[in-house]
Motif scaffolding. Structure first.
Motif, mmCIF file in Angstrom:
data_model
loop_
_atom_site.group_PDB
_atom_site.id
_atom_site.type_symbol
_atom_site.label_atom_id
_atom_site.label_comp_id
_atom_site.label_asym_id
_atom_site.label_seq_id
_atom_site.Cartn_x
_atom_site.Cartn_y
_atom_site.Cartn_z
ATOM 1 N N LEU A 1 9.489 57.444 -86.411
ATOM 2 C CA LEU A 1 8.644 57.677 -87.570
ATOM 3 C C LEU A 1 8.732 59.147 -87.931
ATOM 4 O O LEU A 1 8.960 59.989 -87.053
ATOM 5 C CB LEU A 1 7.176 57.339 -87.280
ATOM 6 N N ARG A 2 8.526 59.431 -89.211
ATOM 7 C CA ARG A 2 8.429 60.823 -89.630
ATOM 8 C C ARG A 2 7.114 61.027 -90.360
ATOM 9 O O ARG A 2 6.826 60.356 -91.357
ATOM 10 C CB ARG A 2 9.586 61.231 -90.547
ATOM 11 N N LEU A 3 6.338 61.948 -89.834
ATOM 12 C CA LEU A 3 5.078 62.309 -90.462
ATOM 13 C C LEU A 3 5.294 63.509 -91.371
ATOM 14 O O LEU A 3 6.091 64.394 -91.063
ATOM 15 C CB LEU A 3 4.025 62.651 -89.411
ATOM 16 N N SER A 4 4.557 63.525 -92.464
ATOM 17 C CA SER A 4 4.599 64.648 -93.392
ATOM 18 C C SER A 4 3.190 65.178 -93.595
ATOM 19 O O SER A 4 2.217 64.421 -93.559
ATOM 20 C CB SER A 4 5.168 64.214 -94.746
ATOM 21 N N CYS A 5 3.106 66.465 -93.814
ATOM 22 C CA CYS A 5 1.830 67.101 -94.089
ATOM 23 C C CYS A 5 2.028 68.058 -95.256
ATOM 24 O O CYS A 5 2.738 69.064 -95.128
ATOM 25 C CB CYS A 5 1.328 67.855 -92.872
ATOM 26 N N ALA A 6 1.415 67.711 -96.374
ATOM 27 C CA ALA A 6 1.551 68.528 -97.570
ATOM 28 C C ALA A 6 0.336 69.424 -97.726
ATOM 29 O O ALA A 6 -0.807 68.958 -97.662
ATOM 30 C CB ALA A 6 1.698 67.626 -98.790
ATOM 31 N N SER B 1 -2.000 72.073 -99.956
ATOM 32 C CA SER B 1 -2.331 72.209 -101.370
ATOM 33 C C SER B 1 -1.912 73.543 -101.947
ATOM 34 O O SER B 1 -1.716 73.678 -103.145
ATOM 35 C CB SER B 1 -3.840 72.023 -101.561
ATOM 36 N N GLY B 2 -1.832 74.537 -101.083
ATOM 37 C CA GLY B 2 -1.436 75.842 -101.564
ATOM 38 C C GLY B 2 -0.193 76.312 -100.857
ATOM 39 O O GLY B 2 0.456 75.540 -100.159
ATOM 40 N N SER B 3 0.107 77.554 -101.012
ATOM 41 C CA SER B 3 1.284 78.086 -100.354
ATOM 42 C C SER B 3 1.071 78.174 -98.859
ATOM 43 O O SER B 3 0.046 78.637 -98.390
ATOM 44 C CB SER B 3 1.596 79.487 -100.894
ATOM 45 N N ILE B 4 2.042 77.688 -98.113
ATOM 46 C CA ILE B 4 1.937 77.764 -96.655
ATOM 47 C C ILE B 4 2.656 78.983 -96.125
ATOM 48 O O ILE B 4 2.686 79.205 -94.926
ATOM 49 C CB ILE B 4 2.497 76.492 -95.979
ATOM 50 N N PHE B 5 3.239 79.743 -97.031
ATOM 51 C CA PHE B 5 4.041 80.875 -96.578
ATOM 52 C C PHE B 5 3.201 81.853 -95.778
ATOM 53 O O PHE B 5 3.680 82.450 -94.821
ATOM 54 C CB PHE B 5 4.674 81.580 -97.787
ATOM 55 N N SER B 6 1.924 82.018 -96.168
ATOM 56 C CA SER B 6 1.085 83.000 -95.485
ATOM 57 C C SER B 6 0.421 82.445 -94.233
ATOM 58 O O SER B 6 -0.203 83.192 -93.486
ATOM 59 C CB SER B 6 0.005 83.519 -96.445
ATOM 60 N N LEU B 7 0.557 81.156 -94.006
ATOM 61 C CA LEU B 7 -0.049 80.567 -92.817
ATOM 62 C C LEU B 7 0.751 80.961 -91.584
ATOM 63 O O LEU B 7 1.979 80.913 -91.585
ATOM 64 C CB LEU B 7 -0.107 79.050 -92.935
ATOM 65 N N ASP B 8 0.056 81.344 -90.545
ATOM 66 C CA ASP B 8 0.737 81.814 -89.350
ATOM 67 C C ASP B 8 1.302 80.675 -88.511
ATOM 68 O O ASP B 8 2.318 80.815 -87.852
ATOM 69 C CB ASP B 8 -0.215 82.648 -88.509
ATOM 70 N N THR B 9 0.606 79.562 -88.510
ATOM 71 C CA THR B 9 1.065 78.434 -87.725
ATOM 72 C C THR B 9 0.694 77.125 -88.417
ATOM 73 O O THR B 9 -0.355 77.023 -89.051
ATOM 74 C CB THR B 9 0.466 78.467 -86.310
ATOM 75 N N MET B 10 1.560 76.153 -88.286
ATOM 76 C CA MET B 10 1.265 74.797 -88.723
ATOM 77 C C MET B 10 1.706 73.866 -87.614
ATOM 78 O O MET B 10 2.695 74.132 -86.915
ATOM 79 C CB MET B 10 1.987 74.454 -90.020
ATOM 80 N N GLY B 11 0.961 72.799 -87.442
ATOM 81 C CA GLY B 11 1.314 71.931 -86.343
ATOM 82 C C GLY B 11 0.648 70.583 -86.407
ATOM 83 O O GLY B 11 -0.001 70.232 -87.392
ATOM 84 N N TRP B 12 0.851 69.847 -85.330
ATOM 85 C CA TRP B 12 0.319 68.498 -85.224
ATOM 86 C C TRP B 12 -0.440 68.345 -83.905
ATOM 87 O O TRP B 12 0.033 68.792 -82.851
ATOM 88 C CB TRP B 12 1.463 67.480 -85.267
ATOM 89 N N TYR B 13 -1.579 67.719 -84.011
ATOM 90 C CA TYR B 13 -2.371 67.311 -82.868
ATOM 91 C C TYR B 13 -2.514 65.795 -82.927
ATOM 92 O O TYR B 13 -2.279 65.172 -83.967
ATOM 93 C CB TYR B 13 -3.757 67.953 -82.896
ATOM 94 N N ARG C 1 9.304 72.893 -90.982
ATOM 95 C CA ARG C 1 8.493 73.223 -92.151
ATOM 96 C C ARG C 1 9.407 73.615 -93.293
ATOM 97 O O ARG C 1 10.442 74.247 -93.093
ATOM 98 C CB ARG C 1 7.464 74.311 -91.837
ATOM 99 N N ASP C 2 8.981 73.230 -94.481
ATOM 100 C CA ASP C 2 9.707 73.557 -95.705
ATOM 101 C C ASP C 2 8.746 74.349 -96.582
ATOM 102 O O ASP C 2 7.883 73.776 -97.250
ATOM 103 C CB ASP C 2 10.171 72.277 -96.395
ATOM 104 N N ASN C 3 8.878 75.657 -96.564
ATOM 105 C CA ASN C 3 7.949 76.509 -97.316
ATOM 106 C C ASN C 3 8.051 76.257 -98.820
ATOM 107 O O ASN C 3 7.056 76.365 -99.540
ATOM 108 C CB ASN C 3 8.215 77.978 -97.007
ATOM 109 N N ALA C 4 9.227 75.907 -99.290
ATOM 110 C CA ALA C 4 9.401 75.660 -100.723
ATOM 111 C C ALA C 4 8.610 74.437 -101.173
ATOM 112 O O ALA C 4 8.153 74.373 -102.316
ATOM 113 C CB ALA C 4 10.882 75.484 -101.045
ATOM 114 N N LYS C 5 8.455 73.465 -100.260
ATOM 115 C CA LYS C 5 7.719 72.239 -100.586
ATOM 116 C C LYS C 5 6.309 72.251 -100.020
ATOM 117 O O LYS C 5 5.581 71.261 -100.140
ATOM 118 C CB LYS C 5 8.471 71.018 -100.058
#
Length: 117
Positions: A18-23, A25-37, A71-75
């Motif tokens: 399976l592939r999970l996606s997480c979109a 709402s704003g720019s994620i470029f400034s976020l220091d970390t993104m992940g899954w729990y 992660r895809d910062n453009a998307k």
């Protein structure tokens, strides 16, 4: 404020993917970390994987070699590719984002993953 929306969960048999996606709402470029729990019934929420803004991924031992985070910062999207799924991977999967400068944590609503044996 960042809003996160997960998708891609479902019911699969053991060994499948399976592939999970997480979109975001704003720019994620400034976020220091993104992940899954994930949180299985009757258990505490646990870290599955996270990726730093520089693109370096980290994984829980239980998923190393089977899961891949990207992660895809453009998307404004972060993905979790889950291969060779096991029944013990069954849980609700939550997307998380962290902004260290703002000391802020953001969570998605969760997407359920069920792996049958």
């Amino acid at each position: 404020q960042v809003q996160l929306v997960e998708s891609g969960g479902g019911l699969v048999q053991a060994g499948m993917s399976l592939r999970l996606s997480c979109a975001a709402s704003g720019s994620i470029f400034s976020l220091d970390t993104m992940g899954w729990y994930r949180q299985a019934p009757g258990k505490q929420r646990e870290l599955v994987a996270f990726i730093l803004s520089g693109g370096i991924p980290h994984y829980a031992d239980s998923v190393k070699g089977r899961f891949t985070i990207s992660r895809d910062n453009a998307k404004n999207t972060v993905y979790l590719q889950m291969n060779s799924l096991k029944p013990e991977d069954t849980a609700v999967y939550y997307c998380h984002a962290g902004d260290w400068g703002k000391r802020a944590d953001y969570w998605g609503q969760g997407t359920p993953v069920t792996v049958s044996s």
